[in-house]
Design a protein around this motif. Structure first.
Motif, mmCIF file in Angstrom:
data_model
loop_
_atom_site.group_PDB
_atom_site.id
_atom_site.type_symbol
_atom_site.label_atom_id
_atom_site.label_comp_id
_atom_site.label_asym_id
_atom_site.label_seq_id
_atom_site.Cartn_x
_atom_site.Cartn_y
_atom_site.Cartn_z
ATOM 1 N N LEU A 1 -10.543 1.812 16.891
ATOM 2 C CA LEU A 1 -11.565 1.255 16.005
ATOM 3 C C LEU A 1 -12.003 2.268 14.954
ATOM 4 C CD1 LEU A 1 -13.718 -0.755 18.575
ATOM 5 C CD2 LEU A 1 -11.972 -1.613 17.007
ATOM 6 N N ASP A 2 -12.122 3.530 15.340
ATOM 7 C CA ASP A 2 -12.494 4.569 14.374
ATOM 8 C C ASP A 2 -11.421 4.746 13.303
ATOM 9 O OD1 ASP A 2 -14.859 4.968 15.701
ATOM 10 O OD2 ASP A 2 -14.173 6.779 16.778
ATOM 11 N N LEU A 3 -10.148 4.758 13.727
ATOM 12 C CA LEU A 3 -9.056 4.873 12.757
ATOM 13 C C LEU A 3 -9.052 3.682 11.800
ATOM 14 C CD1 LEU A 3 -6.063 6.119 14.957
ATOM 15 C CD2 LEU A 3 -7.051 7.299 12.996
ATOM 16 N N TYR A 4 -9.235 2.497 12.337
ATOM 17 C CA TYR A 4 -9.226 1.271 11.525
ATOM 18 C C TYR A 4 -10.384 1.269 10.529
ATOM 19 C CZ TYR A 4 -9.280 -3.734 10.425
ATOM 20 O OH TYR A 4 -9.287 -4.935 9.784
ATOM 21 N N ASP A 5 -11.590 1.581 11.020
ATOM 22 C CA ASP A 5 -12.758 1.610 10.131
ATOM 23 C C ASP A 5 -12.630 2.709 9.076
ATOM 24 O OD1 ASP A 5 -13.883 -0.535 11.443
ATOM 25 O OD2 ASP A 5 -15.065 0.734 12.813
ATOM 26 N N GLY A 6 -12.097 3.874 9.472
ATOM 27 C CA GLY A 6 -11.886 4.963 8.517
ATOM 28 C C GLY A 6 -10.895 4.576 7.437
ATOM 29 N N LEU A 7 -9.833 3.878 7.825
ATOM 30 C CA LEU A 7 -8.836 3.428 6.852
ATOM 31 C C LEU A 7 -9.445 2.430 5.876
ATOM 32 C CD1 LEU A 7 -5.899 3.281 5.843
ATOM 33 C CD2 LEU A 7 -5.521 1.484 7.536
ATOM 34 N N LEU A 8 -10.207 1.479 6.399
ATOM 35 C CA LEU A 8 -10.815 0.471 5.525
ATOM 36 C C LEU A 8 -11.811 1.089 4.553
ATOM 37 C CD1 LEU A 8 -11.409 -2.587 7.880
ATOM 38 C CD2 LEU A 8 -9.579 -2.235 6.232
ATOM 39 N N SER A 9 -12.512 2.124 4.996
ATOM 40 C CA SER A 9 -13.503 2.734 4.105
ATOM 41 C C SER A 9 -12.851 3.510 2.962
ATOM 42 C CB SER A 9 -14.432 3.653 4.905
ATOM 43 O OG SER A 9 -13.708 4.755 5.402
ATOM 44 N N LYS A 10 -11.618 3.986 3.160
ATOM 45 C CA LYS A 10 -10.939 4.771 2.128
ATOM 46 C C LYS A 10 -10.209 3.912 1.093
ATOM 47 C CE LYS A 10 -9.921 8.580 5.271
ATOM 48 N NZ LYS A 10 -8.839 9.271 5.985
ATOM 49 N N LEU A 11 -9.930 2.651 1.438
ATOM 50 C CA LEU A 11 -9.089 1.821 0.575
ATOM 51 C C LEU A 11 -9.891 1.072 -0.475
ATOM 52 C CD1 LEU A 11 -6.697 0.241 3.208
ATOM 53 C CD2 LEU A 11 -6.201 2.077 1.619
ATOM 54 N N PRO A 12 -9.255 0.798 -1.632
ATOM 55 C CA PRO A 12 -9.898 -0.084 -2.608
ATOM 56 C C PRO A 12 -9.918 -1.522 -2.081
ATOM 57 C CG PRO A 12 -7.734 0.617 -3.388
ATOM 58 C CD PRO A 12 -8.010 1.358 -2.124
ATOM 59 N N GLU A 13 -10.692 -2.360 -2.724
ATOM 60 C CA GLU A 13 -10.942 -3.717 -2.236
ATOM 61 C C GLU A 13 -9.656 -4.530 -2.038
ATOM 62 O OE1 GLU A 13 -13.009 -6.662 -0.620
ATOM 63 O OE2 GLU A 13 -13.925 -4.805 -1.291
ATOM 64 N N TYR B 1 0.842 -1.183 0.000
ATOM 65 C CA TYR B 1 0.000 0.000 0.000
ATOM 66 C C TYR B 1 0.879 1.235 0.000
ATOM 67 C CZ TYR B 1 0.478 -1.858 4.713
ATOM 68 O OH TYR B 1 0.960 -2.452 5.836
ATOM 69 N N ASN B 2 0.262 2.400 -0.164
ATOM 70 C CA ASN B 2 1.035 3.632 -0.352
ATOM 71 C C ASN B 2 1.503 4.237 0.972
ATOM 72 O OD1 ASN B 2 -1.135 4.988 0.735
ATOM 73 N ND2 ASN B 2 -2.015 5.499 -1.227
ATOM 74 N N VAL B 3 2.212 5.359 0.885
ATOM 75 C CA VAL B 3 2.832 5.976 2.055
ATOM 76 C C VAL B 3 1.790 6.517 3.032
ATOM 77 C CG1 VAL B 3 4.391 7.820 2.794
ATOM 78 C CG2 VAL B 3 4.893 6.530 0.736
ATOM 79 N N GLU B 4 0.726 7.102 2.517
ATOM 80 C CA GLU B 4 -0.318 7.642 3.402
ATOM 81 C C GLU B 4 -0.958 6.513 4.211
ATOM 82 O OE1 GLU B 4 -0.989 10.813 4.055
ATOM 83 O OE2 GLU B 4 0.700 11.260 2.742
#
Length: 152
Positions: free
Chosen positions: A114-126, A65-68
């Protein structure tokens, strides 16, 4: 070693010294091994460049995955460690006056993770989402289970 034994061994060796056998005999069948077949750093003459120096293949390390995403994953890992410490401190203070404060603090940090994890998953492609879930999913589930133990 007993002195007498030592003398008898010395006498024996002086009478019958070690000599090499002209034809070594072994029970293990042997065949010659070439270093070309298994040595990973063997220089193949066909890989020499113009200066007769070997040209080695370069391996590229591809990131999943990318740097961000990397920064967010690092932040989640730091918060995860902090949450585990908070839960541990709250479990130690169980049945004391400070338990409620410690438990609230632990719940707040777990919620942040949990919020950080869910936010990350929502931004990423499948594809990237699946990699993150495989690498971090068990830790997140562990954190939820520890929080449940705290709430009991």
């Amino acid at each position: 070693m007993h002195p007498r034994t030592h003398l008898s061994i010395c006498k024996f060796l002086t009478r019958y010294p070690f000599i090499s056998s002209p034809n070594p005999k072994t029970l293990i069948p042997s065949k010659p091994i070439s270093t070309n077949s298994f040595h990973p750093f063997f220089i193949n003459p066909t890989t020499l460049n113009n200066n007769n120096k070997p040209s080695y293949t370069q391996f590229k390390i591809c990131r999943a995955y990318n740097v961000e995403t990397d920064k967010v994953v690092d932040e989640i890992n730091l918060k995860f460690a902090e949450a585990r410490e908070e839960i541990e401190m709250a479990m130690e203070s169980k049945e004391t006056v400070y338990f409620n404060e410690e438990a609230e603090c632990a719940r707040a940090v777990v919620k942040q993770v949990l919020d950080l994890y869910d936010g990350l998953l929502s931004k990423l492609p499948e594809k990237e989402r699946g990699g993150i879930q495989r690498s971090m999913g068990l830790k997140i589930e562990q954190l939820k289970a520890e929080l449940e133990q705290l709430n009991e």
